[in-house]
Design a protein around this motif. Structure first.
Motif, PDB file in Angstrom:
ATOM      1  N   MET A   1      29.190  91.137  -8.049  1.00 38.98           N
ATOM      2  CA  MET A   1      30.231  90.115  -8.075  1.00 38.98           C
ATOM      3  C   MET A   1      30.543  89.683  -6.640  1.00 38.98           C
ATOM      4  SD  MET A   1      34.109  90.549  -9.416  1.00 38.98           S
ATOM      5  CE  MET A   1      34.451  91.434  -7.920  1.00 38.98           C
ATOM      6  N   LYS A   3      32.714  88.106  -3.688  1.00 40.90           N
ATOM      7  CA  LYS A   3      34.083  87.790  -3.286  1.00 40.90           C
ATOM      8  C   LYS A   3      34.078  86.377  -2.703  1.00 40.90           C
ATOM      9  CE  LYS A   3      37.702  89.786  -0.394  1.00 40.90           C
ATOM     10  NZ  LYS A   3      37.769  88.763   0.654  1.00 40.90           N
ATOM     11  N   GLU A  58      38.200  75.891  -6.584  1.00 37.39           N
ATOM     12  CA  GLU A  58      37.435  77.139  -6.733  1.00 37.39           C
ATOM     13  C   GLU A  58      37.181  77.473  -8.203  1.00 37.39           C
ATOM     14  OE1 GLU A  58      35.655  78.653  -4.628  1.00 37.39           O
ATOM     15  OE2 GLU A  58      36.400  77.525  -2.917  1.00 37.39           O
ATOM     16  N   ALA A  62      33.600  77.897 -10.017  1.00 43.18           N
ATOM     17  CA  ALA A  62      33.304  79.097 -10.807  1.00 43.18           C
ATOM     18  C   ALA A  62      32.689  78.765 -12.165  1.00 43.18           C
ATOM     19  CB  ALA A  62      34.578  79.922 -11.004  1.00 43.18           C
ATOM     20  N   SER A 203      31.583  82.314 -17.883  1.00 41.62           N
ATOM     21  CA  SER A 203      31.416  82.256 -16.426  1.00 41.62           C
ATOM     22  C   SER A 203      32.629  82.786 -15.656  1.00 41.62           C
ATOM     23  CB  SER A 203      31.092  80.832 -15.972  1.00 41.62           C
ATOM     24  OG  SER A 203      32.095  79.936 -16.406  1.00 41.62           O
ATOM     25  N   ILE A 204      33.754  82.965 -16.347  1.00 40.56           N
ATOM     26  CA  ILE A 204      34.932  83.502 -15.654  1.00 40.56           C
ATOM     27  C   ILE A 204      34.993  85.014 -15.875  1.00 40.56           C
ATOM     28  CG2 ILE A 204      37.444  83.467 -15.501  1.00 40.56           C
ATOM     29  CD1 ILE A 204      37.352  80.518 -16.249  1.00 40.56           C
ATOM     30  N   GLU A 205      34.582  85.747 -14.843  1.00 38.43           N
ATOM     31  CA  GLU A 205      34.605  87.209 -14.936  1.00 38.43           C
ATOM     32  C   GLU A 205      36.052  87.689 -14.990  1.00 38.43           C
ATOM     33  OE1 GLU A 205      32.684  87.695 -11.284  1.00 38.43           O
ATOM     34  OE2 GLU A 205      30.654  87.547 -12.077  1.00 38.43           O
ATOM     35  N   ASN A 207      38.099  89.410 -13.285  1.00 34.90           N
ATOM     36  CA  ASN A 207      39.081  89.276 -12.197  1.00 34.90           C
ATOM     37  C   ASN A 207      38.854  88.033 -11.339  1.00 34.90           C
ATOM     38  OD1 ASN A 207      36.718  90.197 -11.197  1.00 34.90           O
ATOM     39  ND2 ASN A 207      37.605  91.779  -9.865  1.00 34.90           N
ATOM     40  N   LYS A 208      38.186  87.025 -11.902  1.00 36.69           N
ATOM     41  CA  LYS A 208      37.924  85.788 -11.154  1.00 36.69           C
ATOM     42  C   LYS A 208      39.232  85.110 -10.735  1.00 36.69           C
ATOM     43  CE  LYS A 208      34.697  84.007  -9.922  1.00 36.69           C
ATOM     44  NZ  LYS A 208      34.153  84.041  -8.534  1.00 36.69           N
ATOM     45  N   GLU A 211      40.681  86.854  -7.770  1.00 32.73           N
ATOM     46  CA  GLU A 211      39.913  86.532  -6.559  1.00 32.73           C
ATOM     47  C   GLU A 211      40.317  85.195  -5.972  1.00 32.73           C
ATOM     48  OE1 GLU A 211      35.637  86.580  -6.633  1.00 32.73           O
ATOM     49  OE2 GLU A 211      35.650  88.411  -7.809  1.00 32.73           O
TER      50      GLU A 211
END
Length: 259
Positions: A1, A3, A58, A62, A203-205, A207-208, A211
């Motif tokens: 992942m 950062k 952002e 993402a 596509s949104i992990e 903890n996106k 971040e």
């Protein structure tokens, strides 16, 4: 992942204002030799517009949309002293410190719904992005979309997250959908909303959101008029985004009904 890393550059030359933007952004040159569109902290909606721009951009990146690189831009007080235009002089004076810049896409052309072509999946993703972040500013009158190198690029998310202009009532927005999507410039092309929603969720992990919110400078979260601390605001943005993502099927239905 990975950062999220956002570079910081210094403004070395003020080139010209962009009069079509209500907040008077400008084309500037930075110490890395590149040109940027500079969004000023001293403009009308202030630092909150920069926060919305940063989160919206952002998040768009993402989920696989094209967004110009964003950088933090240091502006010192020397520029206001040599600027003859009083309005711009004031803007420069009130914007000393950390601002936000977007890489300038030279010779890009504004998206025209009557002429430009766009694929249905991209259109569907943009519509759902704007529903998630409550972006009221992607209409036929003001598309905030560019064509560059035969690709669609999304810009200008500063009018999103309008709940943050009044922190006393922000929780009221957690369960709301986004009826203003009916005015979205890409709505008629957004015929793959269910697929787009699935891709966005993939596509949104986990903890996106954390971040993205972690990249907001502390300085932008401090204001005498705000009732929350910077940490409480960060938590609020994350809670808001999670709430919207959890109701993405409702947003799909709302957009389909509007179309």
């Amino acid at each position: 992942m990975s950062k999220i890393e956002i570079r910081t550059v210094d403004v070395v030359q003020y080139i010209k204002p962009l009069r079509e933007g209500g907040s008077l952004p400008a084309i500037v040159k930075a110490d890395d030799g590149f040109l940027y569109v500079l969004k000023f902290r001293g403009a009308g909606q202030g630092k909150k517009a920069l926060i919305a721009e940063l989160i919206g951009g952002e998040l768009a990146r993402a989920i696989g949309l094209k967004v110009p690189e964003m950088v933090f831009m240091n502006l010192d007080d020397s520029f206001s002293k040599t600027e003859p235009d009083e309005e711009i002089q004031d803007l420069l004076k009130f914007s000393v410190g950390l601002n936000l810049g977007l890489h300038f896409l030279s010779s890009a052309i504004t998206y025209d719904p009557l002429v430009s072509r766009i694929d249905e999946m991209t259109a569907s993703k943009v519509v759902l992005l704007d529903s998630l972040i409550s972006n009221i500013d992607r209409t036929a009158k003001n598309t905030n979309l560019l064509h560059w190198n035969k690709e669609l690029w999304v810009i200008d998310h500063g009018a999103s997250f309008y709940f943050h202009h009044n922190w006393d009532t922000w929780k009221n927005h957690l369960s709301r959908t986004f009826p203003l999507i009916k005015d979205h410039v890409l709505l008629s092309r957004a015929t793959r909303l269910a697929e787009a929603a699935h891709e966005i969720k993939q596509s949104i992990e986990s903890n996106k959101f954390e971040e993205i919110i972690a990249t907001i400078p502390d300085d932008w979260l401090q204001s005498e008029s705000d009732t929350l601390t910077p940490e409480e605001m960060r938590s609020a943005y994350i809670e808001y985004l999670n709430a919207k993502l959890s109701m993405i099927q409702l947003l799909v239905k709302e957009s389909e009904d509007a179309r």
